[in-house]
Design an enzyme around this catalytic site. Structure first.
Site, PDB file in Angstrom:
ATOM      1  N   VAL A 141      -0.551  -2.736   5.344  1.00 40.31           N
ATOM      2  CA  VAL A 141       0.707  -3.173   4.720  1.00 40.31           C
ATOM      3  C   VAL A 141       1.696  -2.007   4.871  1.00 40.31           C
ATOM      4  CG1 VAL A 141      -0.018  -4.914   3.069  1.00 40.31           C
ATOM      5  CG2 VAL A 141      -0.404  -2.536   2.522  1.00 40.31           C
ATOM      6  N   ALA A 188       3.859   3.524   1.403  1.00 35.93           N
ATOM      7  CA  ALA A 188       4.566   4.682   0.880  1.00 35.93           C
ATOM      8  C   ALA A 188       3.561   5.820   0.723  1.00 35.93           C
ATOM      9  CB  ALA A 188       5.164   4.332  -0.477  1.00 35.93           C
ATOM     10  N   LYS A 225      11.312   9.321   1.623  1.00 40.80           N
ATOM     11  CA  LYS A 225      11.083   8.904   0.231  1.00 40.80           C
ATOM     12  C   LYS A 225      11.233  10.121  -0.673  1.00 40.80           C
ATOM     13  CE  LYS A 225       7.285   7.464  -2.764  1.00 40.80           C
ATOM     14  NZ  LYS A 225       5.862   7.137  -2.852  1.00 40.80           N
ATOM     15  N   PRO A 269      10.444  11.674  -9.620  1.00 41.49           N
ATOM     16  CA  PRO A 269      10.903  12.305  -8.370  1.00 41.49           C
ATOM     17  C   PRO A 269       9.837  13.230  -7.779  1.00 41.49           C
ATOM     18  CG  PRO A 269      11.713  13.544 -10.258  1.00 41.49           C
ATOM     19  CD  PRO A 269      10.818  12.453 -10.814  1.00 41.49           C
ATOM     20  N   THR A 271      -1.162   6.745  -3.514  1.00 38.19           N
ATOM     21  CA  THR A 271      -2.149   7.818  -3.405  1.00 38.19           C
ATOM     22  C   THR A 271      -3.305   7.549  -2.434  1.00 38.19           C
ATOM     23  OG1 THR A 271      -3.027   6.867  -5.448  1.00 38.19           O
ATOM     24  CG2 THR A 271      -1.810   8.931  -5.631  1.00 38.19           C
ATOM     25  N   TYR A 294      -4.109  20.869 -14.199  1.00 36.44           N
ATOM     26  CA  TYR A 294      -5.456  21.437 -14.247  1.00 36.44           C
ATOM     27  C   TYR A 294      -6.018  21.629 -12.848  1.00 36.44           C
ATOM     28  CZ  TYR A 294      -5.185  20.193 -19.166  1.00 36.44           C
ATOM     29  OH  TYR A 294      -4.788  20.083 -20.465  1.00 36.44           O
TER      30      TYR A 294
HETATM   31  C1  LIG Z   1      -2.180  -4.135  -1.262  1.00 39.09           C
HETATM   32  C2  LIG Z   1      -2.345  -2.734  -0.772  1.00 39.09           C
HETATM   33  C3  LIG Z   1      -1.229  -1.872  -0.746  1.00 39.09           C
HETATM   34  C4  LIG Z   1      -1.378  -0.551  -0.324  1.00 39.09           C
HETATM   35  N1  LIG Z   1      -0.298   0.295  -0.334  1.00 39.09           N
HETATM   36  C5  LIG Z   1      -0.477   1.605  -0.055  1.00 39.09           C
HETATM   37  C6  LIG Z   1       0.580   2.542  -0.149  1.00 39.09           C
HETATM   38  O1  LIG Z   1       1.729   2.201  -0.429  1.00 39.09           O
HETATM   39  N2  LIG Z   1       0.305   3.842   0.092  1.00 39.09           N
HETATM   40  C7  LIG Z   1      -0.947   4.291   0.418  1.00 39.09           C
HETATM   41  O2  LIG Z   1      -1.153   5.491   0.588  1.00 39.09           O
HETATM   42  N3  LIG Z   1      -1.948   3.416   0.558  1.00 39.09           N
HETATM   43  C8  LIG Z   1      -1.766   2.099   0.314  1.00 39.09           C
HETATM   44  N4  LIG Z   1      -2.807   1.224   0.433  1.00 39.09           N
HETATM   45  C9  LIG Z   1      -4.097   1.695   0.906  1.00 39.09           C
HETATM   46  C10 LIG Z   1      -4.115   1.779   2.418  1.00 39.09           C
HETATM   47  O3  LIG Z   1      -3.762   0.540   2.978  1.00 39.09           O
HETATM   48  C11 LIG Z   1      -5.506   2.127   2.875  1.00 39.09           C
HETATM   49  O4  LIG Z   1      -5.978   3.218   2.173  1.00 39.09           O
HETATM   50  C12 LIG Z   1      -5.436   2.522   4.300  1.00 39.09           C
HETATM   51  O5  LIG Z   1      -4.780   1.571   5.079  1.00 39.09           O
HETATM   52  C13 LIG Z   1      -6.813   2.750   4.813  1.00 39.09           C
HETATM   53  O6  LIG Z   1      -7.462   1.575   5.072  1.00 39.09           O
HETATM   54  P1  LIG Z   1      -8.857   1.716   5.782  1.00 39.09           P
HETATM   55  O7  LIG Z   1      -8.664   2.366   7.098  1.00 39.09           O
HETATM   56  O8  LIG Z   1      -9.805   2.340   4.839  1.00 39.09           O
HETATM   57  O9  LIG Z   1      -9.356   0.202   5.935  1.00 39.09           O
HETATM   58  P2  LIG Z   1      -8.857  -0.977   6.897  1.00 39.09           P
HETATM   59  O10 LIG Z   1      -7.434  -0.906   7.214  1.00 39.09           O
HETATM   60  O11 LIG Z   1      -9.380  -2.234   6.262  1.00 39.09           O
HETATM   61  O12 LIG Z   1      -9.663  -0.732   8.242  1.00 39.09           O
HETATM   62  C14 LIG Z   1     -11.028  -1.037   8.354  1.00 39.09           C
HETATM   63  C15 LIG Z   1     -11.477  -0.876   9.796  1.00 39.09           C
HETATM   64  O13 LIG Z   1     -12.884  -1.072   9.856  1.00 39.09           O
HETATM   65  C16 LIG Z   1     -13.189  -1.909  10.930  1.00 39.09           C
HETATM   66  N5  LIG Z   1     -14.450  -2.604  10.644  1.00 39.09           N
HETATM   67  C17 LIG Z   1     -14.846  -3.206   9.504  1.00 39.09           C
HETATM   68  N6  LIG Z   1     -16.078  -3.727   9.639  1.00 39.09           N
HETATM   69  C18 LIG Z   1     -16.470  -3.435  10.905  1.00 39.09           C
HETATM   70  C19 LIG Z   1     -17.629  -3.717  11.659  1.00 39.09           C
HETATM   71  N7  LIG Z   1     -18.650  -4.448  11.187  1.00 39.09           N
HETATM   72  N8  LIG Z   1     -17.690  -3.277  12.933  1.00 39.09           N
HETATM   73  C20 LIG Z   1     -16.678  -2.571  13.488  1.00 39.09           C
HETATM   74  N9  LIG Z   1     -15.552  -2.273  12.814  1.00 39.09           N
HETATM   75  C21 LIG Z   1     -15.452  -2.715  11.548  1.00 39.09           C
HETATM   76  C22 LIG Z   1     -11.998  -2.841  11.044  1.00 39.09           C
HETATM   77  O14 LIG Z   1     -11.912  -3.408  12.324  1.00 39.09           O
HETATM   78  C23 LIG Z   1     -10.869  -1.861  10.769  1.00 39.09           C
HETATM   79  O15 LIG Z   1     -10.541  -1.209  11.973  1.00 39.09           O
HETATM   80  C24 LIG Z   1      -2.663  -0.098   0.064  1.00 39.09           C
HETATM   81  C25 LIG Z   1      -3.752  -0.972   0.069  1.00 39.09           C
HETATM   82  C26 LIG Z   1      -3.603  -2.277  -0.338  1.00 39.09           C
HETATM   83  C27 LIG Z   1      -4.801  -3.177  -0.342  1.00 39.09           C
END
Ligand SMILES: Cc1cc2nc3c(=O)[nH]c(=O)nc-3n(C[C@H](O)[C@H](O)[C@H](O)COP(=O)(O)OP(=O)(O)OC[C@H]3O[C@@H](n4cnc5c(N)ncnc54)[C@H](O)[C@@H]3O)c2cc1C
Length: 502
Positions: free
Chosen positions: A48, A51, A79, A97, A345, A432
């Protein structure tokens, strides 16, 4: 001769996977250590519009990434903080801020001077003494000045960007440095019979991938650490009851904002994150208090511009893994836990995990003392962020919905209780150990959500009120002048890092 790790395997190609691959490849030579990343296009990523907080600047610097290049590639904007609307009570708004409020004087926190003036009838909110907040309210931006005497040295900033583009950008970076990418879905994971260490991943296309250390970046699935190694999940939803999000992008409308906005809603809150081409929006809510249809309608009603597509639902559970490192596997990103993006975060916690791993880089023997320390530090990071998020829900006068009545009256962790009591008693706030959120952050939320201390620092209280008022006034004027002289956020982006039109 030391027995070193030679073969690192990352599973998952979301933000977490590619941040890990990029950071490791910037430090390790491919002649020495092989790094492989497995990802499945079939499964996809969360992605998504996101930020961040200022620490991401350090991550990019560590990788040697030029800022403007990164911003162009990810359609990023600047930001300066987060505006919280309707949190403490309806109609109230404040900015948390980046950077400080005012300037501490005689070793005493600035907010004590503000409290003293406020007691004497000062109307200005504490935001008026933060250059970042003042500039954000005017949609202005400027990079910080390295001269500490300049008022512009008080600027601190982070980015809003498209997380999918960030992962793509880091993928290119990592592959150029020797990271091998394998496309495929992991279907089976085999372990050493004696140690239980992960040995081989079997992919749906028949490929076998072996490694001696694994990074589980598989998102909410937590395929390796959760599913295979059976590490449990600590559920914190009794403190942070939201468990779903509806997200949609919208067209820009009005000037490009240099801050994130978070507006409290009857059973959660809605974010607005401006990137260069569009605005990211999401409504986070608790399904125990609101239906999905109602959540969608609130999201769409709260947009500044036209929706660009249909809303997408994401469900989650708030909490974290009981341990983050087990055997020869570390979980990073959503697989390690999830705390709603109220203070942006999650990417920071990925960065923390990577830098803590690097600072504890183990031998192949994987000493337990090393993984224990990693787990202790990461647990502390998650708990500190958790407490800060809970504060936003607890410090409210809202009683206009069952959700807010629950949050206002819920019991909170003792660690947070202590902080609230200390601030209420004498306006004291401390940072802390390695805590992420600085004093300014705690003070911004305490005061922004109407937690007022009973007394002010006795040294400040004894000062002539007119002298204190004069000092504050001159700080405020200096900040107003500095912000007025800055370019608009839009002008700055156009000059510095405009994304190229495809
Ligand atoms: C609603 C929402 C809003 C957010 N907003 C923010 C924000 O404003 N700021 C911020 O810092 N963070 C935000 N986050 C968090 C942020 O999106 C995630 O921390 C970040 O994108 C990391 O995601 P990820 O890489 O852990 O997982 P994902 O993006 O889900 O990636 C998972 C990966 O694993 C792979 N995978 C899964 N299973 C298998 C399998 N069996 N075999 C091979 N590959 C596999 C998928 O293909 C994919 O490549 C938000 C999260 C959500 C849910």
């Amino acid at each position: 001769m030391q027995n070193r790790l030679k073969n690192l395997v990352i599973v998952g190609g979301g933000t977490a996977g590619w941040m890990t691959a990029a950071a490791l490849s910037s430090l390790l030579s491919p002649d020495d250590v092989s790094i492989t990343l497995v990802e499945s296009d079939q499964i996809g990523t969360v992605g998504v519009g996101e930020a961040t907080i200022p620490d991401i600047i350090n991550f990019n610097r560590l990788l040697g990434i030029p800022e403007a290049e990164f911003m162009k590639a990810t359609e990023a904007t600047f930001k300066l903080g987060i505006e919280f609307v309707d949190w403490g009570r309806k109609g109230q708004s404040y900015i948390h801020p980046f950077g400080d409020h005012g300037v501490d004087m005689n070793g005493i926190d600035f907010h004590q001077y503000w409290l003293q003036c406020h007691k004497n009838g000062l109307d200005n909110p504490i935001d008026d003494y933060s250059l970042c907040a003042v500039a954000a309210r005017q949609n202005k931006f400027s990079l910080p000045d390295s001269n500490p005497k300049s008022v512009l040295s008080h600027i601190r900033y982070a980015y809003h960007f498209d997380a999918t583009l960030y992962a793509k950008f880091l993928r290119k970076y990592a592959q150029t440095r020797g990271v091998k990418r394998i496309e495929g879905k992991v279907e089976a994971v085999s372990q050493d019979a004696q140690s239980g260490h992960i040995e081989t991943l079997r992919l749906d296309n028949g490929t076998a991938v072996t490694g001696d250390f694994f990074f589980d970046c598989t998102g909410f699935r937590a395929l390796l650490l959760g599913q295979k190694l059976g590490v449990g999940f600590m559920d914190w939803s009794h403190w942070l009851p939201c468990d779903a999000a509806q997200t949609v992008a919208s067209a820009h409308n009005g000037p490009l904002k240099s801050y994130t906005r978070s507006t409290a809603k009857p059973a959660g809150w809605q974010w607005r994150i401006p990137t260069q081409r569009r605005t990211g929006n999401g409504h986070i809510y608790s399904r125990a208090y609101m239906s999905d249809d109602e959540a969608i309608s609130i999201l769409l009603d709260g947009l500044d511009g036209d929706a660009l597509g249909d809303p997408r639902q994401i469900r989650f559970k708030t909490g974290c893994r009981e341990t983050f490192w087990s055997k020869n596997c570390i979980a990073l990103g959503l697989s390690s836990g999830f705390l709603e993006p109220l203070e942006s975060t999650s990417i920071y916690l990925i960065q923390q995990g990577i830098s803590r791993f690097i600072s504890l880089f183990p031998d192949a023997g994987l000493p337990a003392a090393v993984s224990d320390e990693y787990n202790r530090l990461m647990r502390e990071d998650f708990e500190q962020v958790r407490d800060f998020l809970i504060l936003h829900y607890k410090a409210t006068e809202r009683d206009d919905s069952p959700f807010w009545s629950y949050c206002r009256t819920m019991d909170v962790p003792d660690t947070l209780k202590r902080k609230i009591e200390l601030f209420k008693a004498a306006g004291r706030a401390f940072r802390y150990e390695d805590e992420l959120f600085a004093k300014t952050s705690w003070v911004a939320v305490f005061l922004g959500q109407s937690i007022m201390p009973q007394s002010v620092d006795p040294i400040v209280a004894a000062l002539p009120p007119q002298d204190v008022a004069r000092s504050l006034d001159s700080m405020h004027m200096a900040m107003m002048r500095a912000a007025q002289n800055m370019p608009t956020h839009e002008e700055f982006i156009a000059r510095y890092c405009a994304a190229t039109i495809d």
